[in-house]
Scaffold this motif. Structure first.
Motif: not given
Length: 669
Positions: A486-491, A495-496, A499-501, A555-565
């Motif tokens: 799974v290493g490549e899938q995880v990275m 990485s995504l 990049a958002f962060s 706006a901050g790292i707390y929005e990372l889950p929304l970006a993934f969504q």
């Protein structure tokens, strides 16, 4: 369960190894965990973004229905008869219909045994009532909050058993492997630890597991006009990305719902005959707009009344002033005219009243008798609602809306996806060891009796647990083998995320992007459709997905889950809109809960826009099922015949032998 810490490309990542990970904490997810434990598999855990989130815990109707086999009275019924009802909805496999019918009583009684308050009489009979598309009286209800009660009672079982719950963990990747000469299989999950987003060494978490039960619910986040709770987003895109096949994605259900507090406006909310009004965006120019389209007030009242029985939008119920013409006219006011529409429970419809008192003599026989039997031939809509269903009034009061004192804003909204991810009779998908259960599983056909969704979620999660306990008890992969696969899938996922962060500013735009995604689906892929709009929408979604990283500002790292969504939703939306376009290109017409534009069709009423010109499907594709695989940004569609309802050997001794030898767990290729 075993815990390790590994390092991947400079990131420290926790790894939890276990037999089965259950994603989602709704009624289906909790039931899967409860059943697995009872069947002997205790090396399990639940992973959830938030225990109080999701549709099961936060939705309902005036009388939320659970559909099951008849369990009272002298009315004839059988497992096969119920299966035939489910199968006859169109585009539904008969083997799944048989399973959902066969386990309906077992699943229902399990809920009764753990304390869900379904009513019974003094002899112990669980009486039923007729719901939509139901030829019997199979429906039962524990009130407006049936699924909430189910979720709470199932959670109690999980907690009593000490099953671990990872609360505040958002799955962002389904990890797979494809051994030589074997089918692709799911072997793990990558999640965000929402509780520790600011800590890079705890931001990402891996789950190394033999099985995944995926109970993430319907794709609610792709719609702007939605009766799904705001806490429900869905995660179908992750499954498509991992190679899980989609099924019947065209078949969603829509209906009139409130906007400020998202709730189905079915049953008594319509049967008390509220006033439908529309206003300009600034609140001016108030008018009762239904009057302009009906040729007499009695027909208008009857159409509104029947919305209670026939809540889902249905193109078969448009002509001759049938109930779904109301949905058309609400859409015409809100979307095409840009106005706001409200229900007014404080005043009777003016066209059908004299000095403010409703003229009940205008009602058709069915509506009049219903109100007469309910002792509700009096007063204003709010008075009748209090008489017939006080909890329906209280529900809005508890959510900050006093129906005695304010209008209720409404829209035609997405409510349920009959399609979803494809799976077999044990709810295992084409990706082995991956079991979609609940609404994310596309077991339903075009039409379904009201309440079948709650039954399907309990049946599917039970079947998945049975199969895992019987066939998939092996330990997860060792740590080294797992990481190598799974290493490549995880990275790629990390990485995504990084990049958002990296694009963090004082003012983020993830919610604006979410709104754009929702508005696209509501305008181009909801209950009013065309091939042109679906194709346009799919292309727009694909382009937005390709440019999402560059376009996203947190706006901050707390929005990372929304970006993934948002990333997940754009994949989902692209696949769904592509499926709608494919259906129409195959000659598909209006059916189920959506209207397809047909230039050769007819308008529901004179004076309406061309976008409503339609013709009813003549059954061209009702004996077929559309399936889709998403790969490298492209959709590949396959149409196949529905499976007939099985007619197998029912000689007891033969079945007993197969059961004892566990031959029942064999699946068809």
């Amino acid at each position: 369960m075993k815990r390790d810490v590994i390092e991947i490309e400079g990131f420290k990542v926790e790894v939890f190894s276990l037999n089965t990970a259950i994603v989602g904490s709704g009624a289906a997810g909790f039931n899967a965990a409860d059943r697995l434990f009872n069947y002997g598999q205790k090396d399990i855990a639940i992973i959830t973004e938030g225990l109080k989130m999701g549709t099961s815990r936060n939705t309902g109707s005036d009388k939320q229905t659970y559909y099951k086999l008849t369990l009272a009275g002298n009315e004839n019924d059988s497992v096969y008869e119920m299966a035939r009802t489910l199968f006859n909805g169109g585009s539904m496999d008969g083997d799944l219909a048989l399973v959902e019918a066969a386990l309906s009583a077992q699943s229902f009684y399990h809920l009764v045994d753990i304390g869900v308050p379904f009513p019974h009489n003094r002899f112990g009979e669980f009486l039923g009532y007729k719901t939509d598309h139901d030829p019997r009286q199979r429906a039962s209800s524990a009130g407006p909050l049936t699924s909430k009660f189910m979720t709470e009672k199932l959670e109690e079982q999980v907690r009593q058993k000490g099953i671990r719950i990872f609360d505040g963990y958002q799955v962002i990747g389904i990890l797979t492997a494809k051994p030589e000469a074997h089918e692709k299989r799911a072997i793990g999950l990558l999640a965000l630890n929402i509780n520790k987003l600011a800590d890079q060494d705890h931001r990402y978490v891996l789950f190394n597991c033999t099985n995944i039960v995926y109970a993430t619910g319907g794709p609610a986040g792709i719609y702007a006009s939605s009766v799904y709770p705001e806490s429900q987003t869905g995660a179908s895109g992750l499954a498509f990305e991992a190679g899980v096949m989609g099924k019947n994605l065209t078949e969603s259900q829509y209906g009139i719902a409130s906007v400020k507090f998202r709730w189905n406006l079915s049953g008594t909310y319509q049967q008390v005959l509220p006033r439908y009004i529309s206003v300009e965006q600034d609140g001016s120019d108030e008018k009762e707009f239904l009057n302009s389209y009906f040729d007499d007030p009695g027909k208008m009242l009857d159409a509104v009344f029947l919305k209670g029985y026939q809540w889902p939008f249905d193109p078969k119920k448009i002509k001759n002033y049938a109930s779904s013409i109301v949905d058309i006219l609400v859409y015409n006011e809100t979307v095409l005219k840009g106005r706001k529409v409200y229900l007014d429970f404080r005043h009777n419809p003016g066209w059908a009243s004299r000095d403010g008192e409703l003229d009940f003599s205008l009602l058709g026989k069915e509506a009049y008798q219903y109100l007469e039997n309910s002792a509700a031939l009096f007063g204003r809509p709010i008075d009748r609602l209090a008489q017939m269903n006080q909890p329906a009034v209280d529900l809005y009061q508890e959510n900050g809306i006093d129906l005695r004192d304010e209008y209720l804003e409404i829209a035609v909204s997405a409510q349920h996806n009959n399609g979803g991810l494809s799976a077999n009779i044990w709810w295992e998908s084409n990706v082995k060891h991956f079991f979609p259960v609940g609404e994310v599983n596309g077991s339903h056909g075009v039409y379904r009796p009201g309440g079948t969704a709650l039954n399907a979620g309990q049946v599917g999660s039970t079947r998945a647990a049975q199969y895992i306990a019987a066939r998939y008890q092996e330990e997860p992969l060792n740590k080294q083998q797992f990481i190598s696969l799974v290493g490549e899938q995880v990275m790629n996922k990390i990485s995504l995320g990084e990049a958002f962060s990296a694009n963090t500013s004082g003012s983020g735009n993830v919610l604006e992007i979410r709104q754009e995604i929702g508005e696209r689906m509501s305008s181009k892929g909801a209950h009013i459709r065309s091939a042109r709009k679906a194709a346009e929408g799919a292309l727009e979604a694909k382009k937005q997905l390709q440019s999402l990283v560059e376009a996203t500002e947190l706006a901050g790292i707390y929005e990372l889950p929304l970006a993934f969504q948002n990333h997940d939703l754009l994949i989902t939306q692209y696949v769904y809109l592509s499926a709608i376009n494919d259906y129409i290109e195959k000659g598909g017409k209006s059916r189920g809960s959506y209207l397809v534009y047909d230039p050769e069709g007819e308008l529901p009423l004179t004076g309406l826009a061309e976008t409503f010109r339609f013709s009813i499907s003549a059954g061209l594709l009702t004996d077929k099922i559309q399936r889709v695989l998403y790969n490298n940004g492209q959709c590949r569609f396959k149409w196949g015949e529905v499976k007939a309802i099985p007619q197998e050997d029912s000689w007891f001794e033969n079945v007993w032998n197969k059961y004892m030898k566990q031959e029942i767990f064999k699946t068809e290729k």
